[in-house]
Motif scaffolding. Structure first.
Motif: not given
Length: 315
Positions: A219, A221, A227, A251-252, A280-282
């Motif tokens: 995974e 970020p 994104a 997208d996440t 994983k969008v942060e």
């Protein structure tokens, strides 16, 4: 010495699969790595390993069932009453000290009982039985780093007696697999070959890589900007960081694939696996950015979107 069937908790007619399942269950329960400092668990683990080693060998299992060897694999000695049944020598003569006939008959007896595992040895005119046996196998546990297990390595194993073994760990080895080092066990008896070293490999978990079959999953970020707008990012692989492209509007949970970056190709025609990168969008520090908040307040009303519409809930 405990009966190996009782140690493994199986019936005497247990199949090979029954033995394997029982061994794996007990070995996992009593493994020293899972019971640090527990001497009783360590002793049970050794007993389980010894029992499985004997019963998993069809020849040894058959000989044990017939009473020819004991639970340690050692030849059983006939009791004295059995020897007395053979007290008559050739032509009705009895054995007596120093008689050449006695030595011949004594050796013939052992040849019949043990199938040639005893052989005569002359020492100054006398003769006596000499047993020739293969040395016992020795079992060890080797802890290997996750990426070393994936890529392959050579690791030194420290033995209880102070000696060391250099163990070649093949690429892609799985947790719990056993490596066999021929001739590295106990020495044989009477000129017999040495046993082997059986090394169970225990693999330490990785902080972010996960293995699924021959593939690796990780995974990674990404920022809100990466994104939405896309761009190049650096991601870790088993051989070091590489650059990959994030498509616009990711997208996440979006998964990207790096071909051939999973478990390397191996023996038996095993193909190389792939690496799967889940984004994983942060939001990060931008969550407290006043300018970003003001932009979203003005932008959101004209760009209505319900990300939860698939859940069947009314707006």
């Amino acid at each position: 010495m405990e009966d190996p069937y009782e140690v493994l908790g199986v019936k005497r007619d247990a199949s090979d699969d029954d033995l394997r399942r029982a061994y794996r269950k007990l070995a996992k329960k009593f493994h020293p790595d899972l019971n640090p400092g527990d001497r009783q668990a360590e002793e049970r683990f050794k007993a389980v390993a010894s029992a499985h080693e004997l019963l998993s060998d069809p020849d040894k299992r058959g000989r044990y069932d017939r009473g020819e060897i004991d639970a340690t694999g050692t030849e059983r000695r006939p009791d004295h009453s059995y020897y007395r049944d053979f007290a008559e020598g050739r032509n009705g003569g009895r054995y007596h000290g120093g008689d050449e006939e006695e030595a011949d008959d004594f050796n013939d007896l052992f040849e019949n009982l043990f199938g040639g595992r005893f052989r005569a040895r002359s020492t100054g005119g006398g003769a006596g039985p000499e047993i020739r046996m293969r040395g016992a196998n020795r079992r060890y546990s080797l802890t290997v780093d996750f990426l070393d297990a994936i890529n392959g390595t050579t690791q030194r194993l420290q033995l209880p007696d102070g000696k060391t073994l250099d163990v070649a760990v093949p690429p892609g080895i799985e947790d719990g697999k056993v490596l066999r080092l021929k001739g590295q066990g106990d020495p044989g008896l009477g000129g017999g070959p040495p046993g082997d070293a059986l090394i169970e490999v225990r693999i330490t978990p990785h902080p972010f890589f996960k293995r699924v079959g021959n593939d690796l999953h990780v995974e990674v970020p990404v920022t809100l900007s990466e994104a939405v707008l896309g761009g190049s990012i650096t991601v870790p692989t088993r051989t070091g960081p590489v650059t990959m492209t994030v498509p616009e509007g990711s997208d996440t949970g979006r998964v990207l694939r790096l071909r051939g970056k999973g478990v390397p190709a191996g023996r038996g025609g095993r193909p190389a696996g792939d690496q799967y990168v889940m984004l994983k969008v942060e939001v990060g520090p931008g969550a407290d950015d006043a300018e970003l908040k003001a932009f979203l307040r003005n932008w959101a009303p004209g760009h209505a979107f319900d990300p939860r519409r698939k859940l069947g809930m009314a707006p």
